[in-house]
Design an enzyme around this catalytic site. Structure first.
Site, PDB file in Angstrom:
ATOM      1  N   LYS A 266       6.310 -27.415 -36.974  1.00 30.66           N
ATOM      2  CA  LYS A 266       6.414 -25.960 -36.951  1.00 30.66           C
ATOM      3  C   LYS A 266       6.173 -25.327 -38.322  1.00 30.66           C
ATOM      4  O   LYS A 266       5.714 -24.195 -38.421  1.00 30.66           O
ATOM      5  CB  LYS A 266       7.775 -25.554 -36.394  1.00 30.66           C
ATOM      6  CG  LYS A 266       7.940 -25.895 -34.914  1.00 30.66           C
ATOM      7  CD  LYS A 266       9.283 -25.466 -34.401  1.00 30.66           C
ATOM      8  CE  LYS A 266       9.415 -25.737 -32.905  1.00 30.66           C
ATOM      9  NZ  LYS A 266       9.250 -27.143 -32.560  1.00 30.66           N
TER      10      LYS A 266
ATOM     11  N   GLU B 185      13.827 -18.824 -40.141  1.00 29.84           N
ATOM     12  CA  GLU B 185      12.997 -17.630 -40.072  1.00 29.84           C
ATOM     13  C   GLU B 185      13.828 -16.447 -39.591  1.00 29.84           C
ATOM     14  O   GLU B 185      14.920 -16.613 -39.040  1.00 29.84           O
ATOM     15  CB  GLU B 185      11.814 -17.845 -39.134  1.00 29.84           C
ATOM     16  CG  GLU B 185      12.210 -18.063 -37.694  1.00 29.84           C
ATOM     17  CD  GLU B 185      11.032 -18.423 -36.806  1.00 29.84           C
ATOM     18  OE1 GLU B 185       9.960 -18.743 -37.358  1.00 29.84           O
ATOM     19  OE2 GLU B 185      11.183 -18.397 -35.574  1.00 29.84           O
TER      20      GLU B 185
ATOM     21  N   ASN C 191      18.710 -20.785 -26.083  1.00 27.11           N
ATOM     22  CA  ASN C 191      17.298 -21.000 -26.423  1.00 27.11           C
ATOM     23  C   ASN C 191      16.584 -21.913 -25.437  1.00 27.11           C
ATOM     24  O   ASN C 191      15.464 -22.358 -25.704  1.00 27.11           O
ATOM     25  CB  ASN C 191      17.145 -21.551 -27.847  1.00 27.11           C
ATOM     26  CG  ASN C 191      17.802 -20.658 -28.869  1.00 27.11           C
ATOM     27  OD1 ASN C 191      17.500 -19.474 -28.949  1.00 27.11           O
ATOM     28  ND2 ASN C 191      18.731 -21.209 -29.638  1.00 27.11           N
TER      29      ASN C 191
ATOM     30  N   GLU D 274       3.209 -19.768 -28.484  1.00 30.26           N
ATOM     31  CA  GLU D 274       4.390 -18.974 -28.173  1.00 30.26           C
ATOM     32  C   GLU D 274       4.579 -17.846 -29.192  1.00 30.26           C
ATOM     33  O   GLU D 274       4.388 -18.049 -30.388  1.00 30.26           O
ATOM     34  CB  GLU D 274       5.633 -19.862 -28.131  1.00 30.26           C
ATOM     35  CG  GLU D 274       5.530 -20.965 -27.075  1.00 30.26           C
ATOM     36  CD  GLU D 274       6.863 -21.623 -26.790  1.00 30.26           C
ATOM     37  OE1 GLU D 274       7.855 -21.298 -27.483  1.00 30.26           O
ATOM     38  OE2 GLU D 274       6.920 -22.462 -25.877  1.00 30.26           O
TER      39      GLU D 274
ATOM     40  N   GLU E 148       5.321 -20.832 -32.398  1.00 36.41           N
ATOM     41  CA  GLU E 148       4.899 -22.221 -32.469  1.00 36.41           C
ATOM     42  C   GLU E 148       3.793 -22.459 -31.457  1.00 36.41           C
ATOM     43  O   GLU E 148       3.557 -21.630 -30.577  1.00 36.41           O
ATOM     44  CB  GLU E 148       6.079 -23.157 -32.158  1.00 36.41           C
ATOM     45  CG  GLU E 148       6.659 -22.956 -30.765  1.00 36.41           C
ATOM     46  CD  GLU E 148       7.861 -23.834 -30.506  1.00 36.41           C
ATOM     47  OE1 GLU E 148       8.021 -24.836 -31.207  1.00 36.41           O
ATOM     48  OE2 GLU E 148       8.647 -23.511 -29.589  1.00 36.41           O
TER      49      GLU E 148
ATOM     50  N   ASN F   8       2.770 -25.428 -28.723  1.00 34.68           N
ATOM     51  CA  ASN F   8       3.124 -26.680 -28.063  1.00 34.68           C
ATOM     52  C   ASN F   8       1.853 -27.366 -27.609  1.00 34.68           C
ATOM     53  O   ASN F   8       1.109 -26.846 -26.772  1.00 34.68           O
ATOM     54  CB  ASN F   8       4.044 -26.408 -26.870  1.00 34.68           C
ATOM     55  CG  ASN F   8       5.416 -25.958 -27.320  1.00 34.68           C
ATOM     56  OD1 ASN F   8       6.100 -26.672 -28.038  1.00 34.68           O
ATOM     57  ND2 ASN F   8       5.819 -24.768 -26.925  1.00 34.68           N
TER      58      ASN F   8
ATOM     59  N   PHE G 138      28.250 -23.549 -18.136  1.00 29.21           N
ATOM     60  CA  PHE G 138      26.953 -24.219 -18.042  1.00 29.21           C
ATOM     61  C   PHE G 138      26.997 -25.633 -18.614  1.00 29.21           C
ATOM     62  O   PHE G 138      25.998 -26.130 -19.137  1.00 29.21           O
ATOM     63  CB  PHE G 138      25.854 -23.415 -18.735  1.00 29.21           C
ATOM     64  CG  PHE G 138      25.635 -22.064 -18.120  1.00 29.21           C
ATOM     65  CD1 PHE G 138      24.805 -21.919 -17.031  1.00 29.21           C
ATOM     66  CD2 PHE G 138      26.274 -20.945 -18.615  1.00 29.21           C
ATOM     67  CE1 PHE G 138      24.612 -20.675 -16.448  1.00 29.21           C
ATOM     68  CE2 PHE G 138      26.102 -19.687 -18.040  1.00 29.21           C
ATOM     69  CZ  PHE G 138      25.261 -19.561 -16.956  1.00 29.21           C
TER      70      PHE G 138
END
Length: 682
Positions: free
Chosen positions: A116, A200, A235, A275, A288, A290, A348
């Site tokens: 990245k 970032e 995320n 993305e 990024e 992928n 979750f």
């Protein structure tokens, strides 16, 4: 064309690749660990090779074993799916040295885009808009806090080699930056073998929108429009759709062209995804790239008719793309709900165990009509009826293991409009039956009914904003509660008839099967008086009209029709009634004749045991770290332990001040749900 390919993966993505390979007449080889010996992908492939123990770093992550399996079976090429070795440039180089084709991009592109930090530098050079951040080496938690302060909070702390939400944290202050750095680095090392971290700027109220690209080895590259993946938890994407309801044609074109420019800058071949984070003004910033097939690729296939797996195979075989950018259209709308083995009612937390019952909705047109044909991406064509597609790698009886990602299935719907696709998804989720483990179907079903989802006013903060205290189920409104009370009486009537030895006919009118007619229904603290008749059903004096309930004891779900309005309801018998679930709603409805209702109201309620002096393991997992020792005084919010489950680290914190009395576990121990981790002095 290749005669035989090996799929270096497992679960639903292995099954997905096998499906296309069979369509193309290509033989397939599966690989499996001890935990996957009886897995669906192993049964679907033409051949299968055992590669080691359940732990991924001793099986699916060992490139040497994959190459050995290729040589043993004569496989000419390897499709990596996503995760595991899919973005491992060294593995690609070893395949190339062995004379085996990698179905994906070349090692140079993987190295450039898979890292990245490097990818952001290349993106900036290619004219792609990027987020402000620090791409250099971060060597300590204090260094991370210093950099975060210079950038300005909030910041995103991310693993350089990461993906799938692993190794990623948002920090709003120095303390969170230090803790996030430690946790992200630990997760990154565990999941990817690379603990480099970068930081970032975190864009507030962002939308996560990505562009699918496809390129061949002749310099041709196209973008297949966008997917929006803004519904995320920690995320990790939960719901995706294509196209995005937010983009206009100008922004879509700009994002697509920048994505193609980036792909060409690294001589990209195969399918890949660029993305972006998009703010409220449609300013977009590169996140990024992928260099693999994305989990959410089916929604792109459903709106474009392009089979991405097939094109990856053809490009790897040296073929040109069969279409140009002008040929790429947007046909309808598609939504994907990721069905995970995680319990939304317990924060979750991952859930493992055996699928005692697994009944996904039938694939194909939702209205049951025959399709005129099937498109290249598995979508029926020749009609406007909504379509269901379910990509899965499990079946009834499958074991959900703690060693791998908790995904059970990817349920997709297609409709001519976003509203049609959403309605189809809601019905499909209501008809999805899973028993034996915790799962998130109620949660994604609730999202489909949420006003913000319906309006398209979403962001990556949607789940945190709308469910700040966790998910406790959707709350039925008064009309729905009345309907569910009526349905509960119909179900009870069917059970009574069956127990009496008289089999009810399907579609029988409610009033014909209720001896004694009036029933009192308990739903929480509410009491409903239900009076059925042959013509209609009345609840608390309000006429709901005719009700037809199709269900008999033993069925997993019921279809209740109030006139022309049909409800698909999951049914589980409980004492004196039923647990009813639909649209994210879960209620217990107990049904009594009036004279028994008076007695039932006097029954005492059993209280749950007091566990306030215990720290219990909330999910099956492994103890990574114990932050305190016996005799320590702890403060509210202080970290007590870190538990790893399904490759994600979960931090357990103190709820109040206490003194640690005993710790019966140690780092490395495997724990079951509710196992005692610590006991505190009273």
């Amino acid at each position: 064309m290749f005669k035989k390919i090996l799929i270096a993966n497992r679960g639903e993505i292995a099954c997905r690749v096998i499906r296309t390979a069979k369509k193309m007449g290509i033989a397939t080889v599966a690989v499996y660990s001890d935990a996957d010996r009886d897995a669906v992908h192993v049964r679907q492939a033409d051949e299968a090779v055992h590669i080691g123990p359940p732990q991924a770093n001793q099986s699916y992550l060992l490139g040497e074993k994959i190459i050995e399996a290729c040589k043993a079976t004569g496989a000419e090429a390897v499709h990596p799916g996503y995760g595991f070795l899919s973005e491992n440039a060294a593995f690609c180089e070893k395949l190339e040295a062995a004379g085996i084709t990698f179905i994906g991009p070349k090692p140079r592109a993987i190295k450039a885009m898979g890292d990245k930090i490097t990818s952001k530098k290349l993106a900036a050079e290619a004219g792609v808009s990027t987020v402000p951040g620090f791409m250099g080496l971060i060597d300590s938690a204090e260094h991370a806090a210093q950099i975060a302060g210079e950038i300005g909070y909030p910041v995103m702390i991310k693993a350089s080699a990461g993906g799938g939400g692993k190794g990623m944290r948002i920090a709003w202050n120095d303390e969170e930056a230090r803790d996030g750095f430690d946790r992200s680095r630990s997760e990154a090392k565990s999941s990817f073998g690379d603990d480099r971290i970068f930081i970032e700027k975190f864009v507030e109220q962002p939308r996560h929108i990505e562009i699918q690209v496809l390129a061949d080895s002749f310099g041709n590259c196209v973008y297949l429009n966008e997917r929006e993946c803004s519904i995320q938890r920690r995320n990790q994407k939960v719901v995706e759709e294509a196209p995005s309801s937010f983009l206009d044609p100008e922004t879509r074109k700009a994002m697509g062209e920048q994505s193609v420019a980036l792909a060409k800058a690294v001589d990209y071949e195969s399918a890949g995804t660029v993305e972006f984070i998009v703010d409220k003004n449609r300013n977009f910033y590169f996140l990024e790239m992928n260099t693999r097939l994305q989990v959410e690729h089916p929604v792109t296939e459903l709106i474009t008719g392009v089979d991405l797996v097939e094109q990856m195979i053809r490009v790897a075989n040296g073929e040109k793309l069969p279409f140009t950018q002008d040929d790429v259209k947007i046909d309808g709308w598609a939504i994907e709900s990721r069905v995970y083995a995680e319990d939304p009612y317990r924060g979750f937390l991952p859930s493992i165990g055996r699928l005692k019952r697994y009944g996904p909705p039938a694939e194909g047109p939702l209205d049951g009509s025959p399709a005129a044909g099937e498109g290249p991406a598995g979508r029926a064509i020749g009609g406007g009826a909504p379509i269901i597609r379910n990509d899965t790698g499990v079946r009834e009886g499958s074991e959900i293991s703690m060693f791998y990602d908790p995904m059970i299935a990817k349920l997709c719907t297609w409709g001519e409009t976003r509203e049609a696709a959403t309605e189809a998804m809601g019905k499909a989720l209501d008809g999805f039956v899973i028993d034996g483990i915790g799962h998130n179907v109620p949660f994604v079903a609730a999202i489909m009914q949420h006003p913000r989802w319906r309006s398209g006013e979403i962001s990556t903060g949607f789940i945190a904003e709308e469910y700040p205290d966790g998910f406790a189920g959707a709350e039925p409104d008064a009309p729905m509660r009345a309907r569910l009370a009526a349905v509960a009486v119909a179900l009870a009537a069917s059970s009574e008839r069956r127990l009496a030895g008289t089999a009810p006919s399907l579609g029988e009118k409610l009033g014909l099967s209720v001896p004694g007619n009036r029933r009192i229904v308990f739903i929480g603290e509410d009491r409903f008086t239900v009076d059925p008749s042959e013509a209609s059903v009345t609840v608390d004096g309000s006429d709901l009209g005719p009700l037809t309930c199709r269900w008999q004891r033993g069925d997993l779900a019921a279809r209740a029709l109030f006139g022309d309005d049909e409800l698909h309801i999951r049914v589980d018998p409980i004492t004196d009634g039923f647990r009813l679930r639909l649209r994210g709603i879960e209620i217990d409805a107990r049904v009594y004749p009036p004279h028994l209702a008076k007695l039932a109201d006097k029954m005492p309620v059993k209280e749950a045991p007091d566990t306030s002096n215990l720290l219990l393991c909330p999910m099956p997992g492994v103890v990574v770290w114990l932050a305190v020792a016996e005799g320590d005084k702890v403060e509210a919010g202080q970290t007590l332990a870190v538990i790893e489950a399904m490759k994600m680290e979960n931090v357990l914190k103190a709820e109040h001040k206490a003194v640690v009395k005993s710790i019966p576990v140690k780092a490395g121990d495997s724990l079951a749900v509710d196992a005692v981790i610590m006991e505190f002095e009273q």
